[in-house]
Scaffold this motif. Sequence first.
Motif, PDB file in Angstrom:
ATOM      1  N   LEU A 148       0.841  -1.204   0.000  1.00 53.29           N
ATOM      2  CA  LEU A 148       0.000   0.000   0.000  1.00 53.29           C
ATOM      3  C   LEU A 148       0.874   1.251   0.000  1.00 53.29           C
ATOM      4  N   LYS A 149       1.844   1.249   0.903  1.00 59.40           N
ATOM      5  CA  LYS A 149       2.711   2.431   1.025  1.00 59.40           C
ATOM      6  C   LYS A 149       3.620   2.570  -0.204  1.00 59.40           C
ATOM      7  N   GLY A 150       4.052   1.432  -0.732  1.00 57.03           N
ATOM      8  CA  GLY A 150       4.903   1.457  -1.926  1.00 57.03           C
ATOM      9  C   GLY A 150       4.149   2.028  -3.119  1.00 57.03           C
ATOM     10  N   LEU A 151       2.875   1.659  -3.237  1.00 54.66           N
ATOM     11  CA  LEU A 151       2.082   2.187  -4.358  1.00 54.66           C
ATOM     12  C   LEU A 151       1.939   3.701  -4.227  1.00 54.66           C
ATOM     13  N   ALA A 152       1.643   4.150  -2.991  1.00 58.72           N
ATOM     14  CA  ALA A 152       1.494   5.601  -2.772  1.00 58.72           C
ATOM     15  C   ALA A 152       2.802   6.322  -3.104  1.00 58.72           C
ATOM     16  N   ALA A 153       3.929   5.706  -2.759  1.00 61.20           N
ATOM     17  CA  ALA A 153       5.223   6.338  -3.026  1.00 61.20           C
ATOM     18  C   ALA A 153       5.498   6.416  -4.530  1.00 61.20           C
ATOM     19  N   LEU A 154       5.127   5.377  -5.246  1.00 62.30           N
ATOM     20  CA  LEU A 154       5.338   5.397  -6.709  1.00 62.30           C
ATOM     21  C   LEU A 154       4.435   6.441  -7.375  1.00 62.30           C
ATOM     22  N   LEU A 155       3.175   6.459  -6.928  1.00 62.85           N
ATOM     23  CA  LEU A 155       2.230   7.421  -7.514  1.00 62.85           C
ATOM     24  C   LEU A 155       2.661   8.860  -7.250  1.00 62.85           C
ATOM     25  N   LYS A 156       3.306   9.060  -6.129  1.00 61.51           N
ATOM     26  CA  LYS A 156       3.755  10.409  -5.748  1.00 61.51           C
ATOM     27  C   LYS A 156       4.635  11.036  -6.843  1.00 61.51           C
ATOM     28  N   GLN A 157       5.447  10.182  -7.490  1.00 61.15           N
ATOM     29  CA  GLN A 157       6.344  10.725  -8.523  1.00 61.15           C
ATOM     30  C   GLN A 157       5.557  11.315  -9.691  1.00 61.15           C
ATOM     31  N   GLN A 158       4.383  10.781  -9.945  1.00 61.58           N
ATOM     32  CA  GLN A 158       3.563  11.320 -11.048  1.00 61.58           C
ATOM     33  C   GLN A 158       2.545  12.353 -10.566  1.00 61.58           C
ATOM     34  N   LEU A 159       2.025  12.132  -9.349  1.00 54.55           N
ATOM     35  CA  LEU A 159       0.843  12.907  -8.926  1.00 54.55           C
ATOM     36  C   LEU A 159       1.090  13.857  -7.754  1.00 54.55           C
ATOM     37  N   GLY A 160       2.269  13.810  -7.194  1.00 54.77           N
ATOM     38  CA  GLY A 160       2.534  14.638  -6.006  1.00 54.77           C
ATOM     39  C   GLY A 160       2.252  13.854  -4.740  1.00 54.77           C
ATOM     40  N   PRO A 161       2.612  14.427  -3.581  1.00 54.56           N
ATOM     41  CA  PRO A 161       2.506  13.668  -2.337  1.00 54.56           C
ATOM     42  C   PRO A 161       1.062  13.360  -1.930  1.00 54.56           C
ATOM     43  N   LEU A 162       0.940  12.281  -1.189  1.00 55.66           N
ATOM     44  CA  LEU A 162      -0.372  11.872  -0.666  1.00 55.66           C
ATOM     45  C   LEU A 162      -0.679  12.666   0.593  1.00 55.66           C
ATOM     46  N   ASP A 163      -1.829  13.313   0.598  1.00 55.55           N
ATOM     47  CA  ASP A 163      -2.255  14.092   1.765  1.00 55.55           C
ATOM     48  C   ASP A 163      -2.929  13.108   2.744  1.00 55.55           C
ATOM     49  N   PHE A 164      -2.343  12.972   3.920  1.00 59.59           N
ATOM     50  CA  PHE A 164      -2.797  11.968   4.881  1.00 59.59           C
ATOM     51  C   PHE A 164      -4.238  12.234   5.339  1.00 59.59           C
ATOM     52  N   SER A 165      -4.552  13.538   5.563  1.00 58.73           N
ATOM     53  CA  SER A 165      -5.916  13.808   6.054  1.00 58.73           C
ATOM     54  C   SER A 165      -6.934  13.572   4.941  1.00 58.73           C
ATOM     55  N   LYS A 166      -6.519  13.826   3.688  1.00 57.97           N
ATOM     56  CA  LYS A 166      -7.417  13.539   2.556  1.00 57.97           C
ATOM     57  C   LYS A 166      -7.633  12.019   2.457  1.00 57.97           C
ATOM     58  N   LEU A 167      -6.563  11.268   2.703  1.00 56.82           N
ATOM     59  CA  LEU A 167      -6.697   9.808   2.655  1.00 56.82           C
ATOM     60  C   LEU A 167      -7.683   9.329   3.720  1.00 56.82           C
ATOM     61  N   ASN A 168      -7.595   9.937   4.909  1.00 59.73           N
ATOM     62  CA  ASN A 168      -8.552   9.585   5.964  1.00 59.73           C
ATOM     63  C   ASN A 168      -9.987   9.842   5.525  1.00 59.73           C
ATOM     64  N   GLN A 169     -10.187  10.984   4.878  1.00 62.35           N
ATOM     65  CA  GLN A 169     -11.549  11.315   4.399  1.00 62.35           C
ATOM     66  C   GLN A 169     -12.017  10.279   3.368  1.00 62.35           C
ATOM     67  N   CYS A 170     -11.075   9.887   2.503  1.00 61.16           N
ATOM     68  CA  CYS A 170     -11.452   8.928   1.450  1.00 61.16           C
ATOM     69  C   CYS A 170     -11.773   7.554   2.045  1.00 61.16           C
ATOM     70  N   VAL A 171     -11.033   7.175   3.086  1.00 58.14           N
ATOM     71  CA  VAL A 171     -11.339   5.898   3.744  1.00 58.14           C
ATOM     72  C   VAL A 171     -12.756   5.985   4.331  1.00 58.14           C
ATOM     73  N   GLU A 172     -13.090   7.131   4.893  1.00 57.87           N
ATOM     74  CA  GLU A 172     -14.432   7.306   5.457  1.00 57.87           C
ATOM     75  C   GLU A 172     -15.490   7.233   4.353  1.00 57.87           C
ATOM     76  N   GLN A 173     -15.187   7.838   3.218  1.00 55.89           N
ATOM     77  CA  GLN A 173     -16.148   7.764   2.095  1.00 55.89           C
ATOM     78  C   GLN A 173     -16.309   6.315   1.623  1.00 55.89           C
ATOM     79  N   GLY A 174     -15.184   5.591   1.627  1.00 53.65           N
ATOM     80  CA  GLY A 174     -15.259   4.169   1.255  1.00 53.65           C
ATOM     81  C   GLY A 174     -16.199   3.429   2.196  1.00 53.65           C
TER      82      GLY A 174
END
Length: 357
Positions: free
Chosen positions: A128-154
């Motif tokens: 999971l963390k490796g995927l986020a790190a790879l995506l970061k190179q294309q999309l910018g860093p993962l916002d942790f609080s945004k991720l929390n919101q998305c988990v809640e939406q899930g």
Amino acid sequence: MTRKEYIIKQKKMGRHIFGVFPAQYPREILWAMNVAPVEIWDPPLEITGANAHLQPYICSVVKLGLELILQGKCDDLDGFLFPHTCDSIQNLASIVNDYLGMEKPCYFFYHPKAPFRDSSRIFYMEHLKGLAALLKQQLGPLDFSKLNQCVEQGRQVTSLLRELYNMRASGEISASNVQFYRVIRQGEFLLPDDFIPLLEEFLTASKGRSVAGPAVILSGVLPNPPEILTLLDELGVRVADDDFLSCSRRLLVPFSQARDPFEAMAETYFAMPPCTTKGSSIDERLNYLFGKIEGSGARGVIFDMVKFCEPELFDVPQLVKELKERGLATLVIDSELNQGLSGQLNTRVEAFVEMIS
Ligand code: SF4
């Protein structure tokens, strides 16, 4: 709004669009990184070029996915994600990434397979963390609080889906089989901001009595050919529940109360219903099916198979044998996606329905 119109709209809003192959993937990470994941299961295409790259005995999920790419219908996408669902998807990932010369980022996501141990959990968290790190190179860093919101939406999406499934199992939904899956499958491309209101509206609008006919469970990869749903509607049969890889097996996941979003995603993965693509045992799958049969009063199970789907084909003979021994009716049909129901399959479904009525 069609899938195509939706993609164009999301692109205009500045979202990245990723083509995602079946089946399970950490959608919350993509949502949090401003990606609209568009799942590629059964695009309605005529195969013209894919056969030249594939062996003849490959499932049509892979064939149609490759065809979509070869016909240039993925040219506007910003990347692909290939979960390691099965060998066939893995091979497709190699063809696309290594041989087609596509200048598009391809990401891979490897799930641990059962039996699960402590190391499986560590492996999953690392991926999971490796995927986020790879995506970061294309999309910018993962916002942790945004991720929390998305988990809640899930969680919200899952909770609404669960309510719908429960209502259907108890015969409290007036929507037809076709309508039910048309709505559920919108989740293959809608973001939760749009999928949640759609599910809420559908829930309210379809509260009512189900058809009075016999109930069945559908098992397999996905509800295709769609004509099977139309036929069951015409015959007055209620699909009371399903054991589809594209639906209940990956959508009806238990909640995790973990506060760390990665922990929550990992817990959810390991608590998912049993599935051939996770290496679940036959016993687990039988228990899951019997739970569904008891909870819905279904009189039989229809195995709606995708031709050449190896993971599913390995389990079906044993499942059928055990179900029959417990007095349940079963029907196995296998077909190519989007090819309709042949006259022969039509007759077999009708005969099955007559038997359970
Ligand atoms: S249909 Fe079966 S073989 Fe094909 S991609 Fe899905 S799980 Fe794999």
